[in-house]
Write a protein that holds these residues in place. Structure first.
Motif, PDB file in Angstrom:
ATOM      1  N   ILE A 346       0.836  -1.205   0.000  1.00  6.86           N
ATOM      2  CA  ILE A 346       0.000   0.000   0.000  1.00  6.86           C
ATOM      3  C   ILE A 346       0.869   1.252   0.000  1.00  6.86           C
ATOM      4  CG2 ILE A 346      -1.700   1.311   1.327  1.00  6.86           C
ATOM      5  CD1 ILE A 346      -2.747  -1.419   2.359  1.00  6.86           C
ATOM      6  N   CYS A 347       1.910   1.260   0.832  1.00  8.65           N
ATOM      7  CA  CYS A 347       2.818   2.410   0.878  1.00  8.65           C
ATOM      8  C   CYS A 347       3.486   2.639  -0.471  1.00  8.65           C
ATOM      9  CB  CYS A 347       3.884   2.188   1.945  1.00  8.65           C
ATOM     10  SG  CYS A 347       3.282   2.300   3.644  1.00  8.65           S
ATOM     11  N   LEU A 348       3.829   1.561  -1.148  1.00  3.45           N
ATOM     12  CA  LEU A 348       4.485   1.676  -2.445  1.00  3.45           C
ATOM     13  C   LEU A 348       3.546   2.279  -3.487  1.00  3.45           C
ATOM     14  CD1 LEU A 348       7.277   1.053  -3.526  1.00  3.45           C
ATOM     15  CD2 LEU A 348       6.445  -1.176  -4.268  1.00  3.45           C
ATOM     16  N   VAL A 349       2.280   1.904  -3.444  1.00  2.36           N
ATOM     17  CA  VAL A 349       1.297   2.479  -4.361  1.00  2.36           C
ATOM     18  C   VAL A 349       1.176   3.980  -4.131  1.00  2.36           C
ATOM     19  CG1 VAL A 349      -1.151   2.556  -4.961  1.00  2.36           C
ATOM     20  CG2 VAL A 349      -0.021   0.356  -4.664  1.00  2.36           C
ATOM     21  N   LEU A 350       1.110   4.400  -2.877  1.00  5.29           N
ATOM     22  CA  LEU A 350       1.014   5.818  -2.547  1.00  5.29           C
ATOM     23  C   LEU A 350       2.250   6.581  -3.015  1.00  5.29           C
ATOM     24  CD1 LEU A 350      -0.518   5.564   1.055  1.00  5.29           C
ATOM     25  CD2 LEU A 350      -1.696   6.185  -1.065  1.00  5.29           C
ATOM     26  N   LEU A 351       3.410   5.958  -2.860  1.00  7.26           N
ATOM     27  CA  LEU A 351       4.647   6.607  -3.299  1.00  7.26           C
ATOM     28  C   LEU A 351       4.712   6.711  -4.816  1.00  7.26           C
ATOM     29  CD1 LEU A 351       7.243   5.116  -0.807  1.00  7.26           C
ATOM     30  CD2 LEU A 351       6.764   7.531  -1.165  1.00  7.26           C
TER      31      LEU A 351
END
Length: 368
Positions: A346-351
């Protein structure tokens, strides 16, 4: 009515994501079908790029000189370093007879151009088989050259190796960076198995001189200051001349931690480089990213309105993701990276969204 349409859209994008992870299983469970030459003794030129690396030069070169291989030379390409790198490598050359130094001075036409410097290194190399690395990476094993060289054959003239990123304890940003690196590696090596290679790193990359000169080296992208490995692969790779090695002895590891700021900037560059890839990998990777984003958005929406319908799909998705990435991480000896799934995902998608927005505002300058 709207919920029904969006729910079925959610089902479709979940199915697409599952198909992608099943595709990645070819790397996780499949064997790389290449006949390994365990008695390999072909001469190898190890080309090492140096640019203001005086602080790590001695340790890194000594690591290379200890390689257990019968015939190899080390070509140190010093690209106009402003520190005392040249003095150090010339001193090392006096101690080791198999070290060759290529000192590249800045010229108006090729000022700071890494690809120009590497081209001079290739021309200076004595042997047909070339193995590239950089001074801020170290071989994990004294058998590194042997393991990479053993993948060469009459058909396989390009070999992609794996670079581990240095681990930093109790650092979430470091974990996220290594997770992104793991996912990109799984994707790129899966494409190699399906004969569409598109990604490599000059920290651990090998090919023959013949392949290099057949495509005139980096001539098609000489003025693009990034992507020396990826764009060379785009020109030189065919459906049957590229393979990879995932044996532990063939790995290199970075000898410094990448800060979050450095990584974010490198990802901005990578996203620009991505537009230069061949159409097929570009299309399928963009579809993967788009459907992943839609999956999370629609998962939130459908869960709020009817969690009983959406929850089985969400659980199934994360189970499949965990199995595939878990097996792949094990193959690459990176088991600890996936402990925080799906939070890392999820964090990677946001980044990725942040990187896209950032590039619309200001694109990175060229890299030296």
């Amino acid at each position: 009515m709207i919920f029904t349409i969006l729910f079925y859209t959610f089902v479709v994008v979940t199915a697409i994501q599952v198909l992608y992870y099943l595709f990645f299983l070819t790397f996780a469970y499949g064997q790389n079908k290449i006949k390994i030459n365990t008695d390999v003794n072909i001469p190898v030129s190890v080309i090492v790029y140096v640019k203001n690396n005086a602080d790590v030069l001695i340790d890194s070169i000594q690591n290379l000189t200890k390689q257990k291989y019968s015939s190899f030379e080390i070509v140190l390409v010093n690209n106009a370093s402003s520190d005392n790198s040249l003095d150090i490598i010339e001193t090392l050359q006096k101690k080791h007879s198999n070290i060759k130094v290529v000192n590249v001075e800045n010229t108006e036409a090729f000022w700071g151009n890494k690809k120009y410097a590497l081209t001079l290194g290739v021309k200076a190399a004595t042997h047909e088989h070339l193995l590239f690395t950089e001074i801020n990476s170290k071989a994990l094993s004294k058998n590194w050259i042997h393991e990479i060289a053993s993948n060469f054959s009459q058909e396989n003239t390009i070999v992609i190796g794996y670079q581990k990123l240095k681990r930093k304890k109790n650092s979430f940003s470091n974990l996220l960076i290594r997770f992104n690196h793991l996912l990109r590696t799984i994707q790129s090596l899966s494409f190699v198995k399906f004969r569409n290679p598109y990604n490599a790193t000059n920290h651990n990359f090998a090919y023959t001189k013949s392949v290099f000169f057949k495509v005139n080296g980096y001539i098609n992208h000489l003025n693009t200051f990034i992507g020396e490995a990826d764009l060379f692969l785009k020109d030189a790779a065919t459906t049957n001349n590229t393979t990879y090695s995932i044996k532990l002895d063939s790995f290199v590891v970075s000898n410094k931690h990448l800060s979050f700021k450095e990584w974010f900037y490198s990802q901005k560059q990578t996203s620009i480089l991505f537009s230069l890839y061949k159409l097929k990998p570009r299309f399928f990777l963009r579809l993967f990213t788009l459907t992943k984003l839609l999956f999370y958005l629609l998962a939130i929406y459908t869960t709020i309105l009817n969690w009983k319908l959406s929850l089985p799909f969400i659980i199934s998705y994360f189970l499949i993701q965990y199995v595939v990435l878990g097996k792949s991480a094990s193959k690459l000896h990176e088991k600890n990276i996936i402990l925080l799934l799906p939070f890392l995902d999820i964090c990677l998608v946001l980044l990725q969204i942040s990187i896209f927005i950032s590039n619309q505002i200001s694109k990175p300058t060229h890299w030296k």
